[in-house]
Write a protein that holds these residues in place. Structure first.
Motif, PDB file in Angstrom:
ATOM      1  N   MET A   1       0.822  -1.204   0.000  1.00 47.16           N
ATOM      2  CA  MET A   1       0.000   0.000   0.000  1.00 47.16           C
ATOM      3  C   MET A   1       0.861   1.260   0.000  1.00 47.16           C
ATOM      4  SD  MET A   1      -3.423   1.229   1.939  1.00 47.16           S
ATOM      5  CE  MET A   1      -2.797   1.551   3.481  1.00 47.16           C
ATOM      6  N   ILE A   2       0.461   2.231  -0.789  1.00 48.72           N
ATOM      7  CA  ILE A   2       1.229   3.465  -0.825  1.00 48.72           C
ATOM      8  C   ILE A   2       0.584   4.484   0.107  1.00 48.72           C
ATOM      9  CG2 ILE A   2       1.962   5.383  -2.282  1.00 48.72           C
ATOM     10  CD1 ILE A   2       2.187   3.412  -4.572  1.00 48.72           C
ATOM     11  N   ASP A   3       1.119   4.562   1.324  1.00 45.36           N
ATOM     12  CA  ASP A   3       0.605   5.564   2.257  1.00 45.36           C
ATOM     13  C   ASP A   3       1.592   5.756   3.395  1.00 45.36           C
ATOM     14  OD1 ASP A   3      -1.145   7.472   3.037  1.00 45.36           O
ATOM     15  OD2 ASP A   3      -2.623   6.115   3.895  1.00 45.36           O
ATOM     16  N   LEU A   4       1.537   6.907   4.010  1.00 44.12           N
ATOM     17  CA  LEU A   4       2.306   7.176   5.218  1.00 44.12           C
ATOM     18  C   LEU A   4       1.333   7.759   6.230  1.00 44.12           C
ATOM     19  CD1 LEU A   4       5.623   9.078   4.282  1.00 44.12           C
ATOM     20  CD2 LEU A   4       5.400   6.761   5.132  1.00 44.12           C
ATOM     21  N   PRO A   5       1.421   7.314   7.491  1.00 40.69           N
ATOM     22  CA  PRO A   5       0.597   7.972   8.498  1.00 40.69           C
ATOM     23  C   PRO A   5       1.133   9.393   8.677  1.00 40.69           C
ATOM     24  CG  PRO A   5       2.150   6.458   9.525  1.00 40.69           C
ATOM     25  CD  PRO A   5       2.325   6.308   8.043  1.00 40.69           C
ATOM     26  N   ILE A   6       0.248  10.386   8.680  1.00 41.38           N
ATOM     27  CA  ILE A   6       0.728  11.761   8.810  1.00 41.38           C
ATOM     28  C   ILE A   6       0.916  12.118  10.277  1.00 41.38           C
ATOM     29  CG2 ILE A   6       0.181  14.198   8.421  1.00 41.38           C
ATOM     30  CD1 ILE A   6       0.691  13.017   5.805  1.00 41.38           C
ATOM     31  N   TYR A   7       2.159  12.291  10.691  1.00 42.40           N
ATOM     32  CA  TYR A   7       2.446  12.813  12.021  1.00 42.40           C
ATOM     33  C   TYR A   7       3.043  14.197  11.845  1.00 42.40           C
ATOM     34  CZ  TYR A   7       4.265  13.421  16.705  1.00 42.40           C
ATOM     35  OH  TYR A   7       4.523  13.930  17.951  1.00 42.40           O
ATOM     36  N   SER A   8       2.257  15.221  12.052  1.00 39.77           N
ATOM     37  CA  SER A   8       2.724  16.592  11.847  1.00 39.77           C
ATOM     38  C   SER A   8       2.060  17.519  12.861  1.00 39.77           C
ATOM     39  CB  SER A   8       2.387  17.028  10.411  1.00 39.77           C
ATOM     40  OG  SER A   8       2.686  18.404  10.236  1.00 39.77           O
ATOM     41  N   PRO A   9       2.566  17.441  14.110  1.00 41.75           N
ATOM     42  CA  PRO A   9       1.941  18.264  15.154  1.00 41.75           C
ATOM     43  C   PRO A   9       2.196  19.752  14.939  1.00 41.75           C
ATOM     44  CG  PRO A   9       3.932  17.198  15.987  1.00 41.75           C
ATOM     45  CD  PRO A   9       3.708  16.652  14.606  1.00 41.75           C
ATOM     46  N   VAL A  10       1.385  20.581  15.581  1.00 44.99           N
ATOM     47  CA  VAL A  10       1.602  22.028  15.564  1.00 44.99           C
ATOM     48  C   VAL A  10       2.192  22.434  16.905  1.00 44.99           C
ATOM     49  CG1 VAL A  10       0.445  24.267  15.562  1.00 44.99           C
ATOM     50  CG2 VAL A  10      -0.217  22.518  13.903  1.00 44.99           C
ATOM     51  N   GLU A  11       3.300  23.164  16.856  1.00 41.94           N
ATOM     52  CA  GLU A  11       3.991  23.594  18.080  1.00 41.94           C
ATOM     53  C   GLU A  11       3.989  25.098  18.173  1.00 41.94           C
ATOM     54  OE1 GLU A  11       8.162  22.370  18.923  1.00 41.94           O
ATOM     55  OE2 GLU A  11       7.599  20.531  17.868  1.00 41.94           O
ATOM     56  N   GLU A  12       3.752  25.623  19.345  1.00 42.36           N
ATOM     57  CA  GLU A  12       3.869  27.073  19.501  1.00 42.36           C
ATOM     58  C   GLU A  12       5.315  27.442  19.857  1.00 42.36           C
ATOM     59  OE1 GLU A  12       1.049  29.029  22.102  1.00 42.36           O
ATOM     60  OE2 GLU A  12       1.914  31.000  21.633  1.00 42.36           O
ATOM     61  N   ILE A  13       5.810  28.490  19.229  1.00 41.24           N
ATOM     62  CA  ILE A  13       7.162  28.983  19.510  1.00 41.24           C
ATOM     63  C   ILE A  13       7.016  30.212  20.403  1.00 41.24           C
ATOM     64  CG2 ILE A  13       9.280  29.908  18.477  1.00 41.24           C
ATOM     65  CD1 ILE A  13       8.625  27.101  17.530  1.00 41.24           C
ATOM     66  N   SER A  14       7.763  30.255  21.498  1.00 44.95           N
ATOM     67  CA  SER A  14       7.642  31.473  22.306  1.00 44.95           C
ATOM     68  C   SER A  14       8.900  32.309  22.184  1.00 44.95           C
ATOM     69  CB  SER A  14       7.326  31.131  23.765  1.00 44.95           C
ATOM     70  OG  SER A  14       8.244  30.191  24.221  1.00 44.95           O
ATOM     71  N   ASN A  15       8.710  33.606  22.298  1.00 45.37           N
ATOM     72  CA  ASN A  15       9.795  34.549  22.104  1.00 45.37           C
ATOM     73  C   ASN A  15       9.314  35.893  22.650  1.00 45.37           C
ATOM     74  OD1 ASN A  15      11.297  36.677  20.564  1.00 45.37           O
ATOM     75  ND2 ASN A  15      12.261  34.891  19.639  1.00 45.37           N
ATOM     76  N   PRO A  16      10.187  36.622  23.376  1.00 46.18           N
ATOM     77  CA  PRO A  16       9.774  37.913  23.936  1.00 46.18           C
ATOM     78  C   PRO A  16       9.236  38.862  22.862  1.00 46.18           C
ATOM     79  CG  PRO A  16      11.964  37.310  24.728  1.00 46.18           C
ATOM     80  CD  PRO A  16      11.573  36.261  23.737  1.00 46.18           C
ATOM     81  N   LEU A  17       9.787  38.762  21.640  1.00 45.79           N
ATOM     82  CA  LEU A  17       9.309  39.615  20.536  1.00 45.79           C
ATOM     83  C   LEU A  17       7.813  39.406  20.295  1.00 45.79           C
ATOM     84  CD1 LEU A  17       9.806  41.433  17.941  1.00 45.79           C
ATOM     85  CD2 LEU A  17      10.247  39.287  16.722  1.00 45.79           C
ATOM     86  N   PHE A  18       7.381  38.131  20.322  1.00 48.37           N
ATOM     87  CA  PHE A  18       5.974  37.832  20.020  1.00 48.37           C
ATOM     88  C   PHE A  18       5.059  38.405  21.098  1.00 48.37           C
ATOM     89  CE2 PHE A  18       7.690  33.609  18.133  1.00 48.37           C
ATOM     90  CZ  PHE A  18       8.357  34.335  17.172  1.00 48.37           C
ATOM     91  N   SER A  19       5.478  38.247  22.385  1.00 49.18           N
ATOM     92  CA  SER A  19       4.608  38.784  23.438  1.00 49.18           C
ATOM     93  C   SER A  19       4.553  40.306  23.356  1.00 49.18           C
ATOM     94  CB  SER A  19       5.052  38.319  24.834  1.00 49.18           C
ATOM     95  OG  SER A  19       6.269  37.648  24.792  1.00 49.18           O
ATOM     96  N   SER A  20       5.681  40.943  23.028  1.00 49.59           N
ATOM     97  CA  SER A  20       5.634  42.413  22.972  1.00 49.59           C
ATOM     98  C   SER A  20       4.776  42.907  21.810  1.00 49.59           C
ATOM     99  CB  SER A  20       7.043  43.006  22.901  1.00 49.59           C
ATOM    100  OG  SER A  20       7.582  42.836  21.621  1.00 49.59           O
ATOM    101  N   LYS A  21       4.694  42.114  20.744  1.00 48.45           N
ATOM    102  CA  LYS A  21       3.869  42.528  19.594  1.00 48.45           C
ATOM    103  C   LYS A  21       2.462  41.942  19.665  1.00 48.45           C
ATOM    104  CE  LYS A  21       7.290  44.622  17.382  1.00 48.45           C
ATOM    105  NZ  LYS A  21       7.314  46.075  17.165  1.00 48.45           N
ATOM    106  N   GLY A  22       2.216  41.125  20.673  1.00 48.65           N
ATOM    107  CA  GLY A  22       0.879  40.559  20.849  1.00 48.65           C
ATOM    108  C   GLY A  22       0.482  39.554  19.781  1.00 48.65           C
ATOM    109  N   VAL A  23       1.465  38.801  19.245  1.00 48.53           N
ATOM    110  CA  VAL A  23       1.128  37.782  18.241  1.00 48.53           C
ATOM    111  C   VAL A  23       1.565  36.404  18.741  1.00 48.53           C
ATOM    112  CG1 VAL A  23       1.402  39.436  16.345  1.00 48.53           C
ATOM    113  CG2 VAL A  23       3.335  37.975  16.978  1.00 48.53           C
ATOM    114  N   GLN A  24       1.056  35.367  18.088  1.00 49.55           N
ATOM    115  CA  GLN A  24       1.466  34.005  18.415  1.00 49.55           C
ATOM    116  C   GLN A  24       1.978  33.318  17.145  1.00 49.55           C
ATOM    117  OE1 GLN A  24      -2.436  33.026  20.355  1.00 49.55           O
ATOM    118  NE2 GLN A  24      -1.128  31.652  21.541  1.00 49.55           N
TER     119      GLN A  24
END
Ligand SMILES: *Cc1c(COP(=O)(O)O)cnc(C)c1O
Length: 295
Positions: A1-24
């Motif tokens: 069978m031609i298939d791969l189980p998709i393992y692709s989690p989403v991770e949040e990156i933290s950084n002082p720049l993001f908090s100061s600009k209010g973005v994620q």
């Protein structure tokens, strides 16, 4: 069978720049789908390989430069799913880490000068015209089957993002993801970061494959051209990788993530924005660039 189980989690990156600009900022880890059939390359190959199988083809023939992530992915996928494989490599014969991996996966390598490399269908016909089992896969696995595979990325998530960023070489991956956004009619804005100079051709390619859906094109982050780097980029990559544990490479994802950090610092995004960057994999490319990093 031609298939791969998709393992692709989403991770949040933290950084002082993001908090100061209010973005994620979040990273979709397509690089974790497979170490060698990595990132967008599995998504691009999936329907191409199913098509090859349907047509009873047993020999995958494809094309790439001597550092091509697509060649490694095709070589590994061929080995895994029971195909023979040939890689037609642009330029004179060389040895490097990428081609070593291709050979270990059983890929036959043929080197072609830049002139004859240009006309790939003609090359295929000349070399494999009599091989009924041979199947042509374009350089980078581009085209609509590849875009369809990439469009499935959005189906893996229920969370909402205001912005989605992706690096682009041919633009097929970006076009596929954009089609996915459109199909689901969600409000996520698509952003494309071309990694080469003079990438305007890519806009038309993306328009064609995505039926003209709208997107932002950030053409100022190529650092001089395809696979070109600078100390600023390499230092950024070092800082990012050493503070997150996520490898990014100087050819694709390094330029992508640099662009996002730069736009955040320039107040491009409204406060409260949630940004998703797609990690399209390809970190074996770092192996061929060891001499550029100074530690
Ligand atoms: C091949 C590749 C791309 C480019 O994908 P396109 O569909 O050609 O735009 C982007 N990122 C990585 C890591 C790649 O290996």
């Amino acid at each position: 069978m031609i298939d791969l189980p998709i393992y692709s989690p989403v991770e949040e990156i933290s950084n002082p720049l993001f908090s100061s600009k209010g973005v994620q900022l979040f990273i979709k880890r397509d690089d974790m789908i497979h170490p060698f059939i990595s990132g967008n390359k599995w998504r691009k190959l999936k329907y191409i390989l199913l098509e090859a199988k349907k047509l009873h083809k047993k020999h995958l023939v494809t094309f790439g430069g001597a550092h091509s992530n697509h060649l490694i992915a095709t070589a590994c996928a061929a080995a895994k799913f029971g195909f023979k494989s040939t890689g037609i490599v642009r330029g004179e014969k060389v040895e490097n880490e990428t081609l070593l991996l291709c050979s270990l996966f059983g890929m036959q390598l043929i080197f072609e000068d830049r002139e004859s490399y240009r006309d790939k269908p003609a090359l295929f016909k000349r070399q494999f015209g009599n091989d009924q089992e041979a199947f042509f896969i374009d350089e980078g696995g581009s085209g609509s089957l590849a875009a369809t595979g990439c469009s499935e990325l959005l189906d893996e998530h229920t969370e909402a993002y205001d912005h989605l960023f992706c690096a682009a070489g041919t633009g097929t991956t970006a076009a596929g993801i954009l089609s996915g956004i459109n199909r689901k009619s969600i409000a996520t804005k698509m952003h494309v970061v071309p990694v080469l100079k003079g990438a305007d051709f890519m806009k038309q390619e993306i328009d064609k494959l995505s039926n003209g859906a709208s997107f932002e094109f950030h053409s100022g982050y190529h650092f001089g051209g395809y696979a070109k780097t600078s100390d600023e980029l390499l230092n950024f990559i070092k800082d990012f990788t050493s503070s997150t544990g996520i490898l990014i490479d100087p050819v694709y994802t390094g330029k992508l993530v640099f662009a996002i950090y730069d736009l955040i610092s320039k107040d491009y995004f409204a406060r409260g924005s949630r940004i998703l960057a797609v990690h399209t994999g390809g970190i074996t490319g770092i192996l061929g660039m060891a001499d550029r990093f100074k530690f």
